[in-house]
Design an enzyme around this catalytic site. Structure first.
Site, short mmCIF file in Angstrom:
data_model
loop_
_atom_site.label_atom_id
_atom_site.label_comp_id
_atom_site.label_asym_id
_atom_site.label_seq_id
_atom_site.Cartn_x
_atom_site.Cartn_y
_atom_site.Cartn_z
N TYR A 171 22.92 61.34 63.00
CA TYR A 171 22.10 60.73 62.16
C TYR A 171 22.44 60.83 60.50
O TYR A 171 22.77 59.86 59.74
CB TYR A 171 20.81 61.36 62.13
N PHE A 173 25.56 61.37 59.46
CA PHE A 173 26.65 60.77 59.30
C PHE A 173 26.44 59.20 59.08
O PHE A 173 27.00 58.56 58.10
CB PHE A 173 27.64 60.81 60.51
N GLU A 467 57.78 25.79 12.74
CA GLU A 467 56.58 26.17 11.81
C GLU A 467 56.33 25.54 10.65
O GLU A 467 55.30 24.95 10.23
CB GLU A 467 56.32 27.86 11.79
N HIS A 470 55.24 22.02 11.36
CA HIS A 470 53.83 22.10 11.30
C HIS A 470 52.99 22.00 10.07
O HIS A 470 52.11 21.23 9.87
CB HIS A 470 53.44 23.15 12.40
#
Length: 706
Positions: A171, A173, A467, A470
């Site tokens: 029980y 377990f 860059e 951009h």
């Protein structure tokens, strides 16, 4: 919980005690005198060396009294054996048991348990003859203790105890394997108590959501003073649905309602209702509302309700029976036959479009409160909340930080302030400076710098021109946001980036703004082609975002003159697999071909615009790229200086941390009550620059904007 642990410990102690008791009983029942061999005992009788015998017929226990000669011989043999053991280094062995005693000082008495009792009793007459023959004139004595019949129940006691122990262990377990008895409570609602979690919040902790707080304050007032509303016949909403993007403070608002109302507050996640067992979700819904009704007036908060409240009948290959049963039970509990007075349901989701319509109707969720991204005023208030216990240097102005973080949610701002505090601590400062917030804002968006990455001169030159392309296309686009920073230092997955800072919050985006955005995205690819006469994979993310923007212009916003103000298809960002998987495109193949052609024409036109801008300003492209290769970073002011024909000052060492005395004064001013706003106002009057940005970043494999 402590009581359960105590019970488990008591059971373990009981089992351990029974095991010890059984071990003691079995060990004591076996006679400790078995150090003698059966042949040795029988040898005494065969030689007539036993003077007296007492035999227990029940268990075979014997008391054997030896003759004087045999006793002396036995003692001499034991002494020799002990000397031999000591000589061999064994010492006193464990087998030497003091089970013999001396009778009259010369005769030794041995305690022994006879294994073959019947055979021994049959030979007693022969042993008597041997004794009397060897010892004339002496009488051999043998006393018997009659056998007693043991009751049946006594013999069954060991088996009963063993069975009880085995059952108790089994029980225990099963109990532990089921999560401490949780298997028996699988249908119970996993309600979380805010008080136990120690995360109590109030409306003072919620900033940047004034209208949302007003909606919820009305509910709090009803919970505190129901009579005020009942006298006018007003009915408080049964449910309030908080809808908005992630990180805007929906869960925080619910926690604030719990802190302000002072009534029982039951909170669960939508996933807590979903289990592999059929019927568990509906059972948990019933249990949740039962608990809330018993504690009425009360509030129920269901976080991420879309996990259990999504539309029915949309499962692939049939509906999900367990989830739909759970949703049906939720609909009944919120507004069914049973009365549900005094229980208010608050739920949060960021996908209200996939919720079931029956869940959203009045009587269930009467109100939908949209918790959106904060504006500049809301961001400033949120920053004040998150910097409440953090010392700020005099050069930090929360108003300018709020202006430079357009598009940030409350969670983003909290992360920004925390990253700035970590950077300040790492640099040994005693207060958070403008430089820390600037660095933290870039780190949150693009990731940490990777200065250790080896970059060849060829790649560095390519990134610099990319860059610069951009930045220059941004500079000459009328509606583009001004450039805030350019860098060719790798960050995260990006080899470089160009950040543009929005000057103000934008609620709408025009067609020209989106066209200029595409031009800026294609500027890096165009610069590579013009200067290097080659193109690279660094523009892959730029091309993806430019294509996505052009596609949205044509299919969602009706910006195409050829196709007209028509929406084609569904929003790809809000796809619901169960609902949209089998849905068609909603337009013919001819229209699809026209859409593709229109997108291509938009991108070609933007590419040509970017090529013309960079070709007309090639000298500035070389100038900016050269400055990037030399300095690796350019601020917005430095970039604008180059574009207007100015000259940059010589490079200096990086700024050091503030002097200790100045930092200490900043700490004192920030920690003193009522002085933080004064310090921010002084910084604003001094003309402090915006320290951070929510950028639109373009670059070599740069991340998408947030």
């Amino acid at each position: 919980m402590n009581k359960r642990r105590g019970t488990n410990g008591l059971v373990l102690l009981l089992i351990l005690g029974l095991l010890i008791l059984m071990f003691v009983m079995t060990s004591t029942s076996s006679d400790a005198t078995q150090s003698y061999k059966y042949s040795e005992i029988i040898g005494y009788y065969e030689r007539g060396e036993v003077a007296d015998t007492t035999l227990n017929l029940s268990n075979g226990a014997m008391e054997i009294t030896l003759m004087e000669d045999a006793s002396q011989a036995l003692a001499q043999q034991e002494a020799e054996d002990q000397q031999a053991q000591q000589a061999a280094g064994w010492g006193q062995v464990f087998g030497s048991q003091q089970s013999e005693v001396y009778v009259n000082g010369t005769q030794r008495q041995i305690l022994y348990t006879m294994p073959l009792l019947n055979q021994f009793v049959n030979n007693l007459d022969r042993y008597k003859e041997i004794y009397e023959t060897n010892n004339p004139g002496q009488t051999w004595s043998c006393d018997f203790i009659p056998a007693t019949e043991t009751p049946f129940w006594v013999t069954m006691i060991p088996f009963i105890l063993l069975s009880v122990i085995i059952m108790a262990a089994f029980y225990y377990f099963v109990y532990t394997q089921s999560g401490g008895g949780k298997a028996m409570n699988v249908g119970r609602a996993k309600v979380k108590d805010q008080a136990e979690q120690g995360r109590k919040a109030t409306f003072a902790d919620v900033a940047g959501a004034d209208e949302e707080k007003e909606e919820l304050e009305e509910i709090v007032e009803f919970l505190k003073n129901q009579q005020k509303f009942n006298t006018l016949g007003a009915r408080i909403p049964h449910g309030v649905l908080l809808v908005g993007p992630p990180g805007t403070g929906k869960t925080l608002l619910a926690r604030a309602v719990a802190g302000e109302a002072g009534v029982p507050f039951f909170t669960m996640s939508g996933s807590d209702f979903v289990e592999m067992y059929v019927g568990v979700g509906a059972s948990r819904v019933r249990d949740l509302f039962d608990k809330a009704k018993k504690a009425a007036p009360s509030v129920i908060f269901i976080d991420e309700i879309d996990a259990v409240g999504r539309q029915r009948g949309t499962g692939l290959g049939g509906g999900h029976d367990e989830r739909e049963q759970t949703l049906n039970q939720l609909l009944v509990e919120m507004d069914g036959f049973a009365a549900n007075e005094g229980v208010i349901v608050i739920a949060a989701t960021n996908r209200a479009d996939i919720l079931d319509k029956a869940l959203l109707r009045p009587g269930r969720f009467d109100r939908q409160v949209y918790v959106g991204l904060p504006d500049v005023k809301g961001r400033e208030e949120i920053l004040k909340v998150h910097t409440r216990n953090k010392p700020l240097a005099p050069d930090v102005s929360l108003r300018t930080v709020a202006k430079s973080t357009a598009g940030f949610s409350g969670a983003d701002l909290e992360n920004l302030v925390n990253e700035a505090a970590l950077l300040a601590a790492k640099r040994g400062r005693k207060a958070i400076t403008e430089q820390d917030i600037e660095e933290a804002s870039i780190k949150v968006v693009a990731g940490p710098e990777k200065r250790s990455r080896v970059v060849t001169p060829k790649e560095k030159r390519l990134t610099a021109y990319h860059e610069a392309g951009h930045a220059i296309t941004h500079y000459y686009s009328k509606t583009a946001d001004p450039v805030h920073e350019i860098s060719i230092v790798p960050r995260g997955m990006a080899g470089g980036y160009t950040m543009s800072l929005p000057a103000e919050d934008k609620n709408y985006v025009t067609k020209h703004q989106m066209e200029d955005e595409i031009v800026g995205l294609l500027g890096g690819r165009v610069a590579e082609k013009l200067v290097l006469d080659d193109i690279s994979t660094g523009a892959s993310n730029d091309l993806e975002r430019a294509t996505s923007t052009a596609k949205a212009m044509v299919m969602r916003y009706g910006f195409s003159e050829r196709l007209g103000p028509v929406v084609y298809g569904q929003n790809p960002n809000e796809t619901f697999l169960g609902r949209d998987f089998g849905a068609g495109r909603g337009y013919s193949e001819e229209v699809a071909a026209e859409i593709d052609q229109e997108i291509r024409e938009m991108l070609d036109e933007a590419y040509e615009t970017a090529r013309k801008i960079l070709s007309d300003h090639m000298d500035q492209l070389h100038l900016v790229a050269g400055a990037l290769m030399e300095r690796e970073k350019l601020t917005g002011e430095e970039f604008r200086t180059l574009m207007t024909g100015g000259t940059l000052p010589s490079q200096e060492a990086e700024p050091q941390a503030p002097h200790d005395a100045a930092a200490e004064r900043a700490v004192e001013r920030a920690s003193a009550p009522g002085t933080q706003d004064d310090a921010q106002a002084a910084a604003q009057q001094a003309g402090a620059e915006p320290p951070a940005a929510q950028p639109a970043a373009e670059g070599t494999d740069s991340p998408e904007p947030q």
